[in-house]
Design an enzyme around this catalytic site. Sequence first.
Site: not given
Length: 314
Positions: A136, A139-140
């Site tokens: 992701c 997300c990261d």
Amino acid sequence: MADTTHTKVLIIGSGPAGYTAGVYASRAMLEPILVQGIEPGGQLTTTTEVENYPGFTEVQGPELMVKMEEHARAMGCQIVSDIITDLDLSKRPFTAKGDSGNTITADAVILATGARAKWLGLPSEEAFKGFGVSACATCDGFFYRGQEIVVIGGGNTAVEEALFLTNFASKVTLIHRRDELRAEKILIDRLMKNPKIEPLWHHVLEEVVGDDNPKGVTGVKVKHVETGAISEIPCAGVFVAIGHAPASELVKDTLKLHNGGYVAVKPGGTETSVPGVFAAGDLTDHKYRQAVTSAGMGCMAALDAERWLAEQDD
Ligand code: FAD
Ligand code: NAP
């Protein structure tokens, strides 16, 4: 204390398919209950710009899903924060047990559990998940400011993730097993024009290499698919973007599946192999897998459920 609630229609899943089913089932006065699952809003909450949902030239994925949730709620859909861990479809009313300990019984069920990211299955990938290996970028990606990153895959997700990661990374290597991407042409065009992205064709990930203390990725070993030659690329992050698998675990022993785990539905409809159980979205669709097609199927499932319930009353 654990409790049991009954509903005419239980919707499992809160992606575009689930929320659209929620809108339609509510407007049909079926007073549906929708269980959101571990990822409220579904896959689109893991992306940034969405440019192909009609009515929005550009909208952030999470924002679109908040709007869909609000829309379903406004129509009267009851939205529950829980994960269904057990679903008994052997007798009616159907019974769904939640992770919370609560039980919902339902006259009809709409399954909209979507799909989850696939992994390569390498031991080193598993070892560094959360420590440099991710599925992701939204997300990261932020953790890799000014660092080098690799992305694995050649579809829309891989190309979008690579483009998004250039916001943070100093360089992104897109590793693909062929020399042709299956992503949309507009995305390929953006990828090729981006000076921070370097495609590496005909290669697969062989091993993620890293340190234990502190735990983190330092590079990847990649293999040329034709020559077998192994080379090493230094990087701090590995983003695996090789597609998604349908989330059909709940029904794998009770419903007819096809095409490697997708819930089979009647052609042109959403009826599954068990009367009164309907499926919509990525859970059943191995071909299109888009937000708009999932929403369309969510609508179809609610209409199919409404008609089926009316027939039971006749
Ligand atoms: P999902 O969105 O997968 O949602 C599934 C839902 O089911 C989740 O809410 C989950 O919590 C819930 N669930 C699962 N198991 C349970 C359970 N046991 N109990 C309760 N709930 C459960 N499509 C586009 O059209 N345009 C794009 O730009 C686009 N970009 C994308 C970018 C990325 C990074 C990804 C991964 C996908 C993208 N897609 C895009 C595809 C799109 O996101 C999917 O086609 C769509 O989200 C599928 O919707 P769905 O409702 O079927 O399921
Ligand atoms: P996908 O289209 O299935 O692509 C997966 C990619 O990963 C392919 O390029 C595939 O290679 C590669 N791959 C698969 N297994 C591999 C392995 N074991 N090792 C190495 N490479 C592997 O998946 P996706 O990109 O996640 O897209 C899923 C769906 O969501 C699609 O329908 C897509 O259109 C949709 N989506 C849409 C958008 C958008 O509209 N903007 C954005 C994201 C996703 P091959 O090409 O060789 O098979």
